[in-house]
Design an enzyme around this catalytic site. Structure first.
Site, PDB file in Angstrom:
ATOM      1  N   GLU A   1     -13.227   7.150  -6.997  1.00  0.00           N
ATOM      2  CA  GLU A   1     -13.074   8.631  -7.728  1.00  0.00           C
ATOM      3  C   GLU A   1     -13.187   8.715  -9.037  1.00  0.00           C
ATOM      4  OE1 GLU A   1     -10.132  10.395  -5.219  1.00  0.00           O
ATOM      5  OE2 GLU A   1     -11.364  10.619  -3.459  1.00  0.00           O
TER       6      GLU A   1
ATOM      7  N   GLU B   1      -4.089 -10.450   4.286  1.00  0.00           N
ATOM      8  CA  GLU B   1      -3.193 -10.150   3.393  1.00  0.00           C
ATOM      9  C   GLU B   1      -2.358 -11.378   3.184  1.00  0.00           C
ATOM     10  OE1 GLU B   1       0.681  -8.489   5.697  1.00  0.00           O
ATOM     11  OE2 GLU B   1      -0.939  -7.410   5.984  1.00  0.00           O
TER      12      GLU B   1
END
Length: 252
Positions: A34, A65
């Site tokens: 963004e 992870e």
């Protein structure tokens, strides 16, 4: 303190890099994605790394992870430098991928920030700046996309937004570095110039046209009473900081 340090490095050409797994990684990717339309950053100025790669954005890759080597390898692939900042994100503060990213960044001399919801975590201990937001037990036990995830998004929004303010990407509360890539954004650019200057529609349109749609240039041509070429030169000399350029044009 984290923003001060990030802004100083980005002002010298450094990058802001988020690293996380699962929801935390997706939030980093979201915040990074963004920044270009909001603040006109380059595609490599704010980067989001997620354990498992791009495919993990829309689909869970739970085992990723734990891949600490991947975190280091991905940072090395980016050519991590001391002027860069790595923000590790993990609700528990124990996610191996996030902790490894921060530790590797520290070894490379980069600034490090740890964002978690668990005080005294390994992530916080490894980082130069630990931002630990206690959100308490989740409504659904273990679902850290809820309270912890919401808190993480607020923290990342704050880090990137205030950093961009420090870098001169805003004028008051106006996002004057936006990219006018569609009709909605072109209309927004017009409103921003109008709000910043108080000029009428015709003058705003002339200024935007003369400045090839650049909001900062348009505002400066109106407030500073200079041509678009001179406005561009002033903005360059002021490091893109519109307020400084306006004051310079006016002789303040």
């Amino acid at each position: 303190a984290a923003v001060d340090a990030i802004a100083a490095r980005m002002g010298r050409g450094g990058r802001l890099i988020y690293a996380g797994a699962g929801t935390a990684g997706r939030l980093g990717v979201l915040d990074a994605s963004e920044c270009p339309p909001t603040f006109n950053t380059g595609p490599q100025q704010v980067i989001g790394l997620i354990a498992g790669g791009p495919g993990a954005i829309s689909g869970a890759v739970e085992s990723a992870e734990d891949d600490t080597r991947a975190a280091a390898a991905e940072l090395d692939e980016l050519g991590l430098a001391p002027e860069d900042t790595v923000v590790g994100i993990s609700a528990s503060g124990r996610t191996p991928y996030s902790v490894a990213a921060v530790r590797h960044a520290a070894e490379r001399g980069a600034l490090t920030v740890g964002v978690s919801s668990n005080p005294g975590s390994p992530l916080g201990a490894a980082a130069d700046h630990a931002i630990e937001v206690e959100t308490g037990p989740e409504l659904i036990a273990g679902s850290t996309r809820l309270k912890a995830g919401t808190a993480q998004k607020l923290v990342l929004n704050t880090l990137s937004t205030v950093t961009m303010i420090r870098l001169g990407k805003t004028y008051g509360n106006l996002m004057v570095d936006l990219r006018s890539t569609n009709e909605k954004l072109r209309a927004r650019a017009h409103r921003i110039v109008e709000t910043a200057t108080g000029a009428g529609d015709d003058e705003v349109e002339r200024a935007l046209t003369a400045g090839a749609g650049d909001v900062k240039t348009a505002i400066l041509t109106i407030l500073g009473r200079v041509g678009a070429e001179e406005a561009g030169r002033l903005l360059d000399s002021c490091g893109g900081r519109l307020r400084d350029a306006v004051e310079s044009a006016r002789g303040d």
